[in-house]
Design a protein around this motif. Structure first.
Motif, PDB file in Angstrom:
ATOM      1  N   VAL A  77     -21.962  87.885  50.662  1.00  0.00           N
ATOM      2  CA  VAL A  77     -21.149  86.678  50.610  1.00  0.00           C
ATOM      3  C   VAL A  77     -22.089  85.500  50.420  1.00  0.00           C
ATOM      4  N   ASN A  78     -21.810  84.710  49.375  1.00  0.00           N
ATOM      5  CA  ASN A  78     -22.647  83.544  49.105  1.00  0.00           C
ATOM      6  C   ASN A  78     -21.896  82.619  48.145  1.00  0.00           C
ATOM      7  N   ASN A  79     -21.894  81.337  48.443  1.00  0.00           N
ATOM      8  CA  ASN A  79     -21.290  80.325  47.562  1.00  0.00           C
ATOM      9  C   ASN A  79     -19.864  80.657  47.158  1.00  0.00           C
ATOM     10  N   ASN A  80     -19.014  80.968  48.124  1.00  0.00           N
ATOM     11  CA  ASN A  80     -17.601  81.287  47.882  1.00  0.00           C
ATOM     12  C   ASN A  80     -17.398  82.461  46.942  1.00  0.00           C
ATOM     13  N   LYS A  81     -18.278  83.430  47.029  1.00  0.00           N
ATOM     14  CA  LYS A  81     -18.152  84.651  46.241  1.00  0.00           C
ATOM     15  C   LYS A  81     -18.488  85.844  47.133  1.00  0.00           C
ATOM     16  N   VAL A  82     -17.649  86.879  47.065  1.00  0.00           N
ATOM     17  CA  VAL A  82     -17.900  88.139  47.754  1.00  0.00           C
ATOM     18  C   VAL A  82     -18.212  89.164  46.674  1.00  0.00           C
ATOM     19  N   THR A  83     -19.406  89.715  46.730  1.00  0.00           N
ATOM     20  CA  THR A  83     -19.801  90.752  45.784  1.00  0.00           C
ATOM     21  C   THR A  83     -19.902  92.062  46.546  1.00  0.00           C
ATOM     22  N   ILE A  84     -19.130  93.030  46.108  1.00  0.00           N
ATOM     23  CA  ILE A  84     -19.152  94.362  46.693  1.00  0.00           C
ATOM     24  C   ILE A  84     -19.856  95.277  45.696  1.00  0.00           C
ATOM     25  N   LEU A  85     -21.014  95.786  46.098  1.00  0.00           N
ATOM     26  CA  LEU A  85     -21.751  96.748  45.280  1.00  0.00           C
ATOM     27  C   LEU A  85     -21.558  98.095  45.972  1.00  0.00           C
ATOM     28  N   ALA A  86     -20.598  98.872  45.489  1.00  0.00           N
ATOM     29  CA  ALA A  86     -20.207 100.112  46.168  1.00  0.00           C
ATOM     30  C   ALA A  86     -20.652 101.339  45.388  1.00  0.00           C
ATOM     31  N   GLU A  87     -21.013 102.373  46.128  1.00  0.00           N
ATOM     32  CA  GLU A  87     -21.318 103.651  45.486  1.00  0.00           C
ATOM     33  C   GLU A  87     -20.055 104.215  44.842  1.00  0.00           C
ATOM     34  N   VAL A  88     -18.930 104.085  45.556  1.00  0.00           N
ATOM     35  CA  VAL A  88     -17.629 104.539  45.060  1.00  0.00           C
ATOM     36  C   VAL A  88     -16.605 103.468  45.392  1.00  0.00           C
ATOM     37  N   ALA A  89     -15.719 103.143  44.455  1.00  0.00           N
ATOM     38  CA  ALA A  89     -14.613 102.214  44.700  1.00  0.00           C
ATOM     39  C   ALA A  89     -13.449 102.621  43.810  1.00  0.00           C
ATOM     40  N   GLU A  90     -12.280 102.739  44.414  1.00  0.00           N
ATOM     41  CA  GLU A  90     -11.066 103.099  43.666  1.00  0.00           C
ATOM     42  C   GLU A  90      -9.916 102.233  44.153  1.00  0.00           C
ATOM     43  N   ARG A  91      -9.216 101.603  43.217  1.00  0.00           N
ATOM     44  CA  ARG A  91      -7.991 100.895  43.594  1.00  0.00           C
ATOM     45  C   ARG A  91      -6.996 101.920  44.122  1.00  0.00           C
ATOM     46  N   ALA A  92      -6.124 101.504  44.998  1.00  0.00           N
ATOM     47  CA  ALA A  92      -5.179 102.424  45.622  1.00  0.00           C
ATOM     48  C   ALA A  92      -4.372 103.212  44.593  1.00  0.00           C
ATOM     49  N   ALA A  93      -3.948 102.544  43.523  1.00  0.00           N
ATOM     50  CA  ALA A  93      -3.130 103.216  42.511  1.00  0.00           C
ATOM     51  C   ALA A  93      -3.909 104.287  41.745  1.00  0.00           C
TER      52      ALA A  93
END
Length: 141
Positions: free
Chosen positions: A70-86
């Motif tokens: 989190v920095n300067n009103n930005k959240v950066t998620i660097l994930a090994e795995v990420a899937e939207r629920a759908a």
């Protein structure tokens, strides 16, 4: 309400990039929440469900491993795995859950329990993510 920019990236693709009102994520020390104007922050991610609020609705993304910055009103998620629920295939997650449970039941010495436990945790989190999104009515691509 002031917004914060959320970007979720994996080694394969950009999963999401958009302004949101709130982000909740699974840190390895517990869940944390981020709103606009949050202080700079860095956390390792655990296995679980990231959720974000946009225009009064909650949306869900399964994440496993990686980091949140989190920095300067930005959240950066660097994930090994990420899937939207759908995107989550519940039947595949259910099969993975059953396979991991069976591996844990076998209890052989050569068995990698940590790996089986992590597989079980991932499959359960995927199913919870999909269920939460369906309950919220936001399980769309």
């Amino acid at each position: 309400m002031a917004q914060i920019h959320l970007e979720i990236v994996t080694p394969d693709r950009k999963v999401l990039s958009q302004p949101v009102d709130y982000v909740g994520a699974p840190g390895i020390e517990g869940e944390f929440g981020i709103m606009a104007n949050h202080v700079p922050f860095l956390s390792a991610l655990g296995i679980g469900n990231l959720y974000y609020k946009e225009n009064g609705k909650y949306y869900y993304v399964f994440v496993a491993g990686g980091f949140a910055e989190v920095n300067n009103n930005k959240v950066t998620i660097l994930a090994e795995v990420a899937e939207r629920a759908a995107e989550i295939d519940v039947s595949r997650a259910r099969i993975a859950k059953e396979r991991a449970e069976e591996r844990l039941r076998i209890q052989k010495e050569e068995m990698d329990f940590a790996r089986a436990r992590a597989a079980l945790q991932r499959s359960l989190a995927r199913m919870r993510c999909r269920s939460s999104a369906e309950t919220a009515g936001t399980c769309t691509m």
